[in-house]
Design a protein around this motif. Structure first.
Motif, mmCIF file in Angstrom:
data_model
loop_
_atom_site.group_PDB
_atom_site.id
_atom_site.type_symbol
_atom_site.label_atom_id
_atom_site.label_comp_id
_atom_site.label_asym_id
_atom_site.label_seq_id
_atom_site.Cartn_x
_atom_site.Cartn_y
_atom_site.Cartn_z
ATOM 1 N N VAL A 1 33.767 26.374 42.983
ATOM 2 C CA VAL A 1 34.890 27.082 42.368
ATOM 3 C C VAL A 1 34.853 28.542 42.821
ATOM 4 O O VAL A 1 33.929 29.293 42.466
ATOM 5 N N VAL A 2 35.837 28.912 43.627
ATOM 6 C CA VAL A 2 35.909 30.291 44.127
ATOM 7 C C VAL A 2 36.739 31.098 43.132
ATOM 8 O O VAL A 2 37.980 31.056 43.144
ATOM 9 N N LEU A 3 36.061 31.842 42.265
ATOM 10 C CA LEU A 3 36.730 32.599 41.203
ATOM 11 C C LEU A 3 37.084 33.992 41.735
ATOM 12 O O LEU A 3 36.285 34.924 41.694
ATOM 13 N N SER A 4 38.282 34.116 42.230
ATOM 14 C CA SER A 4 38.772 35.385 42.769
ATOM 15 C C SER A 4 39.604 36.106 41.705
ATOM 16 O O SER A 4 39.811 35.591 40.594
ATOM 17 N N GLU A 5 40.121 37.272 42.031
ATOM 18 C CA GLU A 5 40.804 38.122 41.063
ATOM 19 C C GLU A 5 41.990 37.437 40.389
ATOM 20 O O GLU A 5 42.216 37.576 39.194
ATOM 21 N N ASN A 6 42.765 36.659 41.164
ATOM 22 C CA ASN A 6 43.982 36.043 40.615
ATOM 23 C C ASN A 6 43.829 34.542 40.346
ATOM 24 O O ASN A 6 44.819 33.828 40.193
ATOM 25 N N TYR A 7 42.589 34.060 40.309
ATOM 26 C CA TYR A 7 42.354 32.624 40.093
ATOM 27 C C TYR A 7 43.031 32.139 38.810
ATOM 28 O O TYR A 7 43.715 31.118 38.785
#
Length: 528
Positions: A410-416
């Motif tokens: 799960v790539v939890l980026s700023e706008n996820y």
């Protein structure tokens, strides 16, 4: 005298027509669960034939008289000259009509059709999904304009067993007089397939070339009335003309029933009708597992608990359920747990599922990570961008992919969290972590885990926006909050710009994946 015989014949014919209509009405009213006596069909066929013969005889008699343009005396002489022949023909017709009318009562008219397991040569439980597929196949086989029929389903779904049973039932119901069976499989051997068909039809080849053998089968099929050819496990397009000498769309007097693992093979084979054999229900799966493993209400709670999980992992596939159940008969709970772990590995289709926000990282970090894992030979599911940001509900294909994976990254980026789809994915991933013992790796890509846990910055703004849009779905919103809180507390892999080069960070992820590769083992499965 002759006039009296003609009147008697006409009267007996009207009586036969009335009896025929009554039998036909009774036939149409007979429930589908009953088989009509063969004598009924033979009687109806003979009735049609005899009525037609009587009408032809009557027409010939009238024509012979009307064709002569002569005096009444001459006609009388002709009738007298041919009197014996006419009298004999009508007397024979009268006797046949009376005999047929005397046989219009049938005892029994019909008998109850045996259940599906009656037509099976081995252990077989006719569950509802199987009975439904059987009924649909039989209905299609009776359609006159349906020459090629396809049945598709996963390996282990019971397609082969079902079509064999349907073939036997079709013979019992007189839909077909003969049934030929052959296995096709991958890289089909035409000569072997022809041999199997010939064995089913008790046919001997006098020609050795493939074309000559196909011609022999073709002539045999054309000479026989109503033949069903079953071709099992078709995995690519094959030319029926090369095998049985008859194109699939011109198999008059013969129908072809195919089994395939995927629907696309049915389309490639130009099937006029195609049906899916779906999985067993949870209750049916549990019943079948108990039958083959020998467990019951008296078994230990530990075994029953693991057994329910084993049943879930079998995905409703009868073949898998029987194999697993038989192997665990009278076994200790430790072996049940080992089997459960093996199933969780082997029933997966993907080693890795990647969840990410497309706008943030598709063409950067996540794209590079995907390529790096792919080069190492991992089987990866990554959405191609066809709809992640449209609609309010996660697609069934993504749900299936998550359930059929061993590891989720799960790539939890700023706008996820701004994507409802991403949040649905995350909730499903964590559900599979709990229920299927799947591995989950969170990657905190340029975000602070505490911001996720406490809904700050972009994550807080995203959830506020979701509350405005999905306010009438409080359970879904709570599931999202719980999922974000849980994933933020997991041991993950944080990346910030000051951590160094991205490619080195990606290399470490790949190395970690290689270190647990044995846990990500999957068995080769058919893709839908």
């Amino acid at each position: 005298m002759f006039d009296n015989i003609m009147k008697d014949v006409e009267s007996e014919k009207k009586k036969l027509i009335l009896n025929r209509d009554l039998v036909q009405e009774k036939l149409e009213a007979t429930p589908k669960t009953e088989k009509v006596n063969n004598a009924v069909f033979e009687w109806l066929k003979e009735s049609e034939k005899l009525v037609e013969e009587e009408e032809n005889l009557k027409a010939i008699t009238e024509l012979e008289i009307l064709d002569f343009d002569c005096s009444l005396a001459w006609i009388q002489w002709l009738l007298c000259a041919d009197h014996k022949m006419r009298h004999r023909r009508y007397r024979e017709m009268l006797d046949r009509l009376k005999a047929l009318n005397s046989k219009c009562e049938f005892d029994p008219f019909s008998t109850t059709i045996p259940p599906l397991d009656y037509f099976s040569s081995g252990y077989f439980v006719p569950f509802e999904s199987i009975k439904e597929a059987s009924d649909r196949l039989l209905a299609a086989l009776q359609e006159s304009n349906c020459s090629t029929i396809g049945l598709y389903g996963k390996r282990g779904s019971g397609k082969t067993k079902l079509v064999k049973i349907v073939g036997e039932k079709a013979k019992y119901l007189n839909i077909f007089n003969e049934v030929a069976f052959a296995t096709v499989s991958q890289n089909p051997n035409v000569r072997r397939i022809q041999d199997e068909i010939a064995d089913s039809l008790n046919l001997k080849f006098t020609r050795n070339t493939l074309a000559g053998r196909a011609r022999t089968i073709s002539l045999e099929l054309k000479s026989k009335d109503r033949v069903l050819v079953i071709l099992d496990d078709v995995q690519a397009r094959i030319e029926l003309e090369d095998i049985i000498g008859i194109p699939g769309d011109r198999t008059k007097g013969c129908k072809v029933l195919l089994t395939t693992r995927r629907q696309r093979e049915c389309a490639l084979m130009d099937c006029k009708e195609e049906f899916s054999l779906g999985p067993l229900s949870d209750d049916e799966t549990w019943t079948l597992l108990k039958n083959h493993s020998g467990i019951g209400d008296g078994s230990s709670p530990d075994i029953l608990n693991v057994a329910h999980q084993v049943a879930l992992e079998c995905e409703g596939l009868p073949g898998t359920i029987k194999e697993v159940g038989s192997s665990l008969k009278s076994k200790h709970v430790k072996e049940w747990k080992a089997s459960l772990d093996n199933l969780r590995h082997s029933m997966a289709r993907w080693q890795i599922f990647i969840s990410f926000r497309g706008e943030d990282t598709r063409f950067s970090f996540t794209g590079f990570l995907y390529e790096a894992l792919l080069r190492e030979g991992f089987k990866i599911f990554m959405d191609d961008g066809g709809g992640l940001d449209t609609g309010d509900q996660i697609s069934p294909s993504l749900i299936n992919a998550i359930e059929a994976s061993r590891l989720s990254i799960v790539v939890l980026s700023e706008n996820y969290a701004s994507s409802s789809w991403c949040l649905d994915e995350l909730a499903k991933i964590l559900e599979c972590k709990e229920n299927k013992n799947q591995i989950v790796w969170p990657i905190f890509y340029k975000v602070d885990p505490s911001h996720i846990r406490h809904m700050r910055n972009g994550y807080g703004n995203a959830m506020t926006e979701h509350e405005n849009i999905f306010g009438n779905e409080p359970e879904r919103l709570q599931k999202w909050r719980s999922a974000l809180f849980e994933v933020a507390g997991m041991f993950g892999k944080p990346y910030e710009t000051n951590n160094g080069y991205e490619y080195k960070f990606i290399q470490k992820i790949v190395e970690h994946a290689n270190n647990i590769k044995s846990r990500l083992y999957i068995r080769s499965m058919d893709m839908d």
